[in-house]
Scaffold this motif. Structure first.
Motif, PDB file in Angstrom:
ATOM      1  N   PRO A   1     -27.953   1.627  -0.581  1.00 11.24           N
ATOM      2  CA  PRO A   1     -29.045   2.523  -0.250  1.00 11.24           C
ATOM      3  C   PRO A   1     -28.478   3.940  -0.489  1.00 11.24           C
ATOM      4  O   PRO A   1     -29.095   4.862  -1.330  1.00 11.24           O
ATOM      5  CB  PRO A   1     -29.416   1.971   1.190  1.00 11.24           C
ATOM      6  N   ALA A   2     -27.426   4.321   0.038  1.00  9.44           N
ATOM      7  CA  ALA A   2     -27.077   5.679   0.055  1.00  9.44           C
ATOM      8  C   ALA A   2     -26.737   5.949  -1.438  1.00  9.44           C
ATOM      9  O   ALA A   2     -27.051   7.238  -1.540  1.00  9.44           O
ATOM     10  CB  ALA A   2     -25.521   5.954   0.934  1.00  9.44           C
TER      11      ALA A   2
ATOM     12  N   GLN B   1     -14.342   6.313   8.729  1.00 10.63           N
ATOM     13  CA  GLN B   1     -13.081   7.001   8.781  1.00 10.63           C
ATOM     14  C   GLN B   1     -12.473   6.597  10.169  1.00 10.63           C
ATOM     15  O   GLN B   1     -12.989   7.212  11.271  1.00 10.63           O
ATOM     16  CB  GLN B   1     -13.254   8.561   8.626  1.00 10.63           C
TER      17      GLN B   1
ATOM     18  N   HIS C   1     -27.103  -0.247   7.043  1.00 11.41           N
ATOM     19  CA  HIS C   1     -27.457   0.670   6.017  1.00 11.41           C
ATOM     20  C   HIS C   1     -29.044   1.166   5.996  1.00 11.41           C
ATOM     21  O   HIS C   1     -29.871   0.544   6.682  1.00 11.41           O
ATOM     22  CB  HIS C   1     -27.584  -0.003   4.423  1.00 11.41           C
ATOM     23  N   HIS C   2     -29.343   2.220   5.378  1.00  9.38           N
ATOM     24  CA  HIS C   2     -30.686   3.086   5.560  1.00  9.38           C
ATOM     25  C   HIS C   2     -31.579   1.638   5.073  1.00  9.38           C
ATOM     26  O   HIS C   2     -31.316   1.027   4.127  1.00  9.38           O
ATOM     27  CB  HIS C   2     -30.688   4.167   4.614  1.00  9.38           C
TER      28      HIS C   2
ATOM     29  N   MET D   1       0.914  -1.308   0.024  1.00 12.43           N
ATOM     30  CA  MET D   1       0.049  -0.066   0.049  1.00 12.43           C
ATOM     31  C   MET D   1       1.031   1.202   0.033  1.00 12.43           C
ATOM     32  O   MET D   1       1.889   1.337   0.791  1.00 12.43           O
ATOM     33  CB  MET D   1      -0.969   0.087   1.188  1.00 12.43           C
TER      34      MET D   1
ATOM     35  N   ARG E   1     -20.815  -3.948   4.088  1.00 10.50           N
ATOM     36  CA  ARG E   1     -21.945  -4.469   4.213  1.00 10.50           C
ATOM     37  C   ARG E   1     -22.520  -4.390   5.618  1.00 10.50           C
ATOM     38  O   ARG E   1     -21.685  -4.208   6.507  1.00 10.50           O
ATOM     39  CB  ARG E   1     -22.104  -5.958   3.444  1.00 10.50           C
TER      40      ARG E   1
ATOM     41  N   SER F   1      -4.858   8.099   9.752  1.00 13.35           N
ATOM     42  CA  SER F   1      -6.341   7.846   9.510  1.00 13.35           C
ATOM     43  C   SER F   1      -6.313   7.018   8.340  1.00 13.35           C
ATOM     44  O   SER F   1      -5.567   6.871   7.436  1.00 13.35           O
ATOM     45  CB  SER F   1      -6.765   9.237   9.304  1.00 13.35           C
ATOM     46  N   ALA F   2      -7.488   6.223   8.535  1.00 12.69           N
ATOM     47  CA  ALA F   2      -7.811   5.431   7.201  1.00 12.69           C
ATOM     48  C   ALA F   2      -9.238   5.449   6.840  1.00 12.69           C
ATOM     49  O   ALA F   2      -9.873   5.591   7.556  1.00 12.69           O
ATOM     50  CB  ALA F   2      -7.467   3.770   7.890  1.00 12.69           C
ATOM     51  N   HIS F   3      -9.228   5.393   5.671  1.00 18.89           N
ATOM     52  CA  HIS F   3     -10.691   5.355   5.067  1.00 18.89           C
ATOM     53  C   HIS F   3     -11.156   4.202   4.440  1.00 18.89           C
ATOM     54  O   HIS F   3     -10.358   3.584   3.668  1.00 18.89           O
ATOM     55  CB  HIS F   3     -10.779   6.566   3.960  1.00 18.89           C
ATOM     56  N   VAL F   4     -12.280   3.556   4.965  1.00 20.53           N
ATOM     57  CA  VAL F   4     -12.811   2.269   4.609  1.00 20.53           C
ATOM     58  C   VAL F   4     -14.157   2.402   3.901  1.00 20.53           C
ATOM     59  O   VAL F   4     -15.067   3.225   4.643  1.00 20.53           O
ATOM     60  CB  VAL F   4     -12.974   1.182   5.812  1.00 20.53           C
ATOM     61  N   SER F   5     -14.694   2.078   2.923  1.00 19.58           N
ATOM     62  CA  SER F   5     -15.716   2.013   2.137  1.00 19.58           C
ATOM     63  C   SER F   5     -16.423   0.618   1.703  1.00 19.58           C
ATOM     64  O   SER F   5     -15.607  -0.103   1.629  1.00 19.58           O
ATOM     65  CB  SER F   5     -15.939   2.999   1.193  1.00 19.58           C
ATOM     66  N   GLY F   6     -17.377   0.611   1.266  1.00 23.55           N
ATOM     67  CA  GLY F   6     -18.197  -0.658   0.670  1.00 23.55           C
ATOM     68  C   GLY F   6     -18.419  -1.418   1.762  1.00 23.55           C
ATOM     69  O   GLY F   6     -18.556  -2.688   1.077  1.00 23.55           O
TER      70      GLY F   6
ATOM     71  N   VAL G   1      -5.765   4.676   1.532  1.00 21.50           N
ATOM     72  CA  VAL G   1      -6.281   5.898   1.506  1.00 21.50           C
ATOM     73  C   VAL G   1      -6.588   6.191   2.760  1.00 21.50           C
ATOM     74  O   VAL G   1      -7.291   5.706   3.608  1.00 21.50           O
ATOM     75  CB  VAL G   1      -7.686   5.638   0.805  1.00 21.50           C
ATOM     76  N   SER G   2      -5.972   7.465   3.226  1.00 21.51           N
ATOM     77  CA  SER G   2      -5.982   7.777   4.735  1.00 21.51           C
ATOM     78  C   SER G   2      -7.263   9.041   4.647  1.00 21.51           C
ATOM     79  O   SER G   2      -8.043   9.124   5.567  1.00 21.51           O
ATOM     80  CB  SER G   2      -4.819   8.671   5.014  1.00 21.51           C
TER      81      SER G   2
ATOM     82  N   ARG H   1     -14.608  -4.424  -1.093  1.00 19.31           N
ATOM     83  CA  ARG H   1     -15.721  -3.205  -0.654  1.00 19.31           C
ATOM     84  C   ARG H   1     -16.851  -3.730  -1.664  1.00 19.31           C
ATOM     85  O   ARG H   1     -17.375  -2.877  -2.483  1.00 19.31           O
ATOM     86  CB  ARG H   1     -15.007  -2.079  -1.162  1.00 19.31           C
TER      87      ARG H   1
ATOM     88  N   MET I   1     -20.157  -3.609  -1.301  1.00 20.40           N
ATOM     89  CA  MET I   1     -21.108  -2.674  -1.512  1.00 20.40           C
ATOM     90  C   MET I   1     -21.088  -1.729  -2.578  1.00 20.40           C
ATOM     91  O   MET I   1     -22.159  -1.430  -3.291  1.00 20.40           O
ATOM     92  CB  MET I   1     -21.454  -1.901  -0.127  1.00 20.40           C
ATOM     93  N   LEU I   2     -19.893  -1.541  -3.088  1.00 19.10           N
ATOM     94  CA  LEU I   2     -19.727  -0.694  -4.090  1.00 19.10           C
ATOM     95  C   LEU I   2     -20.008  -1.207  -5.414  1.00 19.10           C
ATOM     96  O   LEU I   2     -20.542  -0.278  -6.325  1.00 19.10           O
ATOM     97  CB  LEU I   2     -18.089  -0.168  -4.142  1.00 19.10           C
TER      98      LEU I   2
ATOM     99  N   SER J   1     -24.190   4.342   8.314  1.00 19.38           N
ATOM    100  CA  SER J   1     -25.288   4.199   7.438  1.00 19.38           C
ATOM    101  C   SER J   1     -25.110   4.031   6.347  1.00 19.38           C
ATOM    102  O   SER J   1     -25.996   3.810   5.134  1.00 19.38           O
ATOM    103  CB  SER J   1     -26.491   5.087   8.145  1.00 19.38           C
ATOM    104  N   ASN J   2     -23.973   4.233   5.672  1.00 21.91           N
ATOM    105  CA  ASN J   2     -23.540   4.138   4.223  1.00 21.91           C
ATOM    106  C   ASN J   2     -22.326   3.395   4.111  1.00 21.91           C
ATOM    107  O   ASN J   2     -21.847   3.332   2.953  1.00 21.91           O
ATOM    108  CB  ASN J   2     -23.331   5.502   3.604  1.00 21.91           C
TER     109      ASN J   2
ATOM    110  N   VAL K   1      -6.542  -3.474   5.724  1.00 20.79           N
ATOM    111  CA  VAL K   1      -7.086  -2.281   5.187  1.00 20.79           C
ATOM    112  C   VAL K   1      -6.528  -1.054   4.935  1.00 20.79           C
ATOM    113  O   VAL K   1      -6.468  -0.269   3.859  1.00 20.79           O
ATOM    114  CB  VAL K   1      -8.477  -1.844   5.565  1.00 20.79           C
ATOM    115  N   TYR K   2      -5.199  -0.993   5.269  1.00 17.66           N
ATOM    116  CA  TYR K   2      -4.511   0.219   5.326  1.00 17.66           C
ATOM    117  C   TYR K   2      -3.208   0.112   5.951  1.00 17.66           C
ATOM    118  O   TYR K   2      -2.767  -0.512   6.860  1.00 17.66           O
ATOM    119  CB  TYR K   2      -5.085   1.422   6.201  1.00 17.66           C
TER     120      TYR K   2
ATOM    121  N   VAL L   1     -19.293   3.567   5.072  1.00 14.72           N
ATOM    122  CA  VAL L   1     -18.125   4.291   4.903  1.00 14.72           C
ATOM    123  C   VAL L   1     -17.556   4.556   6.398  1.00 14.72           C
ATOM    124  O   VAL L   1     -18.363   4.981   7.329  1.00 14.72           O
ATOM    125  CB  VAL L   1     -18.193   5.599   4.268  1.00 14.72           C
TER     126      VAL L   1
END
Lengths: 475, 138
Positions: free
Chosen positions: A229-230, B38, B105-106, A1, B75, B68-73, A296-297, A220, A222-223, B33-34, B61-62, B36
């Motif tokens: 939903p969002a 931080q 999630h919503h 990374m 479930r 700081s680390a950003h995680v998304s997607g 990704v920070s 990831r 959900m992407l 709820s999305n 994941v980082y 994502v």
């Protein structure tokens, strides 16, 4: 990374110096044509199709396109890319409005002036407050984007990069007014288009769609989910946010006033078509981050990190140039448009109604510098991510869509309806912002505002005379 | 003897061990709820490594130098994150205490309502502009 900068700080300072000299030099060169107030504020109302479409496209390719579109993709997936691309409709829909604005107010200067003449003082106060707030958030998001980009790609500290880009844009906007802004926008739009095409080709060559899909599905998931939903809520939210931005902002109105009669409609439609592919390329950069194992920070840093990683030092230089151009093209436009709004509506319309054009010209310069200084102060603490900063203003701009559309075409819409639509839409949208999320706030605001304006027009119709708009050349 | 031990370790004869206090998450209970998240932590020096675990399955994941680390997607579900820092002597700190991440999630009825509201508002706006342009010719 990977999180380290691709270029050295020396590269960063060198590139910034090069573009600073270029943009400020051009600002001084074009500034010779904008000595008068008319030249400074509306480029002598003589902008043709090529410059008109280029400036609209370059201004809409903001840091939001080049850095937020990848963030959308990284957070909202494939739907996020689509949602961001829908913002092109803002330019398409504004195309006919630009023609209407030019025809109704051939000697007009600002969107605030239209609201005051069409709806009166109360609506004007609400409109100017919302518009200035939005303008400031947009400016802050771009100043932050400039600092983040330079830090991510070169290692130059955020504070120095952010300060440099704000200073450069302020300098050439002061020197050349809207003429310089539109002229540099033309060059910047060429740089952006060429750069984006090159980045897209190189990126697709470096990593396959199958690799991207596999990484997303594993890390990831959900992407890639159709029922995310969002992301589903964000589709129309972003579209309506884009419509609100373009419909109300003096950035776009000042260009409509500056273009020759008959040019505005074609120029904005052409700009929308040229803009459309750019967020798709940007979004792709966001989606490839997991496949490349990039740490990704901050989500708004993903584009420069991915591009630099994919394309090496030369690619990083290319990305630097493209994003620097896109940020500059928007900061200069926003400084000029905000200056016009404050100078024409607040200073001349309210504080100093007897000011001469020369005095107003000087005031416009001071407002540009003052606006940039305020933006700098707000940029320093790096408040939050770009999306959070910008989308807080989403409900405000979306609540102005219907007051503007109805004001331009429906003579029966009463003034109080516009005021109520903006206030209730903003309040309702902000409630949704805090209870659901930014990805639904603009939708709620636009819907509430539309309902108020439509019902009021049907139930309590007024009778506005369009000639009243032509009579009010200046405040 | 301590000097000898350091020499042996630095020469690579003994396995590296955790030597310093681990980073601490700023927020150890996060709702999303999305999907994502931080993650942010307090620590003096990096680089850092962050792991995310769900149902006993861990993945990194980082890895990077920013705290700081950003995680998304993500479930729906519960996840546990932990972070550790690498020191100047190339050893790793202990893992931090876990941050609990709860993703919910919503609800889809809310989603369909807002999606439909957005669609109706957009179509109404488009229709209003098109109709007005046709009527006023400019």
């Amino acid at each position: 990374m990977i999180t380290a900068a691709i270029l050295t700080p020396e590269h960063g300072w060198g590139l910034m110096a090069l573009f600073s000299v270029l943009w400020i030099g051009l600002g001084l060169f074009w500034g010779r044509r904008s000595k008068s107030l008319e030249g400074h504020m509306v480029a002598n109302r003589n902008v043709g199709l090529a410059l008109g479409s280029a400036t609209a496209m370059a201004t809409w390719v903001t840091s939001n396109t080049t850095m937020l579109a990848p963030q959308f993709a990284l957070e909202l997936g494939v739907w996020g890319v689509l949602a961001y691309s829908m913002a092109a409709l803002g330019l398409f829909f504004f195309a006919p409005l630009a023609g209407r604005i030019r025809a109704l107010m051939p000697a007009g200067y600002t969107s605030g002036q239209f609201v005051r003449l069409r709806y009166g003082h109360t609506a004007w106060v609400v409109f100017v407050a919302l518009s200035l707030f939005y303008g400031l958030t947009w400016l802050v998001s771009m100043g932050m984007a400039g600092g983040l980009l330079i830090e991510a790609l070169t290692g130059v500290p955020y504070l120095y990069g952010m300060s440099a880009i704000l200073c450069v844009c302020t300098a050439y906007t002061v020197a050349g007014g809207l003429v310089a802004v539109i002229g540099t926008d033309f060059i910047q739009s060429v740089i952006i288009l060429v750069g984006v095409v090159v980045v897209a080709v190189l990126a697709i060559d470096a990593v396959s769609v199958e690799q991207v899909h596999a990484a997303l599905a594993e890390e990831r998931p959900m992407l890639l989910d159709v029922l995310f939903p969002a992301a589903l809520m964000a589709i129309f939210n972003n579209l309506l946010f884009g419509l609100g931005e373009v419909f109300h902002s003096n950035v776009w109105w000042s260009r409509a006033f500056a273009m020759r009669p008959g040019v505005g409609t074609k120029a904005y439609a052409l700009a929308g078509a040229m803009w459309l592919p750019i967020p798709i390329v940007g979004g792709f950069l966001g989606l490839v981050a997991p496949a490349l194992g990039i740490g990704v920070s901050r989500p708004d840093m993903v584009a420069p990190l991915v591009a630099g990683h994919l394309l090496g030092q030369l690619g990083a230089v290319l990305v630097f140039v493209v994003v620097f151009a896109s940020i500059a093209s928007s900061i200069d436009s926003l400084l000029a448009a905000t200056s016009d709004l404050v100078t024409n509506d607040l200073v001349h319309g309210w504080l100093r109604p007897n000011a001469t054009p020369d005095q107003l010209r000087k005031t416009a310069t001071q407002v540009v510098v003052g606006t940039a200084a305020i933006a700098w102060v707000l940029c320093v603490p790096r408040i939050d991510t770009l999306a959070t900063v910008l989308f807080f203003a989403g409900p405000m701009v979306a609540s102005m869509i219907w007051p503007i559309v109805a004001g331009l075409y429906w003579k029966r819409t009463p003034a109080w309806a516009a005021t109520a639509g903006m206030i209730l839409g903003t309040v309702g949208g902000l409630c949704v912002y805090f209870t659901v999320g930014w990805y639904a706030a603009s939708t709620a605001a636009a819907a509430i505002s539309a309902a108020v304006v439509i019902v009021a027009t049907l139930q309590r119709p007024a009778d506005f005379r369009w000639e009243h708009l032509k009579g009010g050349a200046r405040a | 003897m301590p000097g000898l031990l350091v020499a042996v370790v630095s020469a690579g004869f003994l396995p590296l061990t955790a030597t310093a206090a681990p980073p601490t998450f700023v927020d150890s209970a996060i709702q999303s709820s999305n999907g994502v998240v931080q993650l942010e932590w307090s620590a003096s020096e990096g680089p850092y490594e962050v792991e995310l675990a769900q149902d006993g399955v861990r993945r990194t994941v980082y890895r990077g130098s920013v705290p700081s680390a950003h995680v998304s997607g993500l479930r729906d579900g519960e996840y546990h994150a932990r972070v550790r820092a690498r020191r100047d002597d190339r050893s790793w700190s202990n893992w931090s205490g876990p941050a609990l991440i709860r993703v919910e999630h919503h609800a889809m009825p809310l989603v369909w309502t807002l999606l439909g509201t957005g669609a109706v508002t957009f179509i109404a706006t488009g229709f209003a502009v098109a109709w007005a342009v046709r009527r006023h010719r400019v």
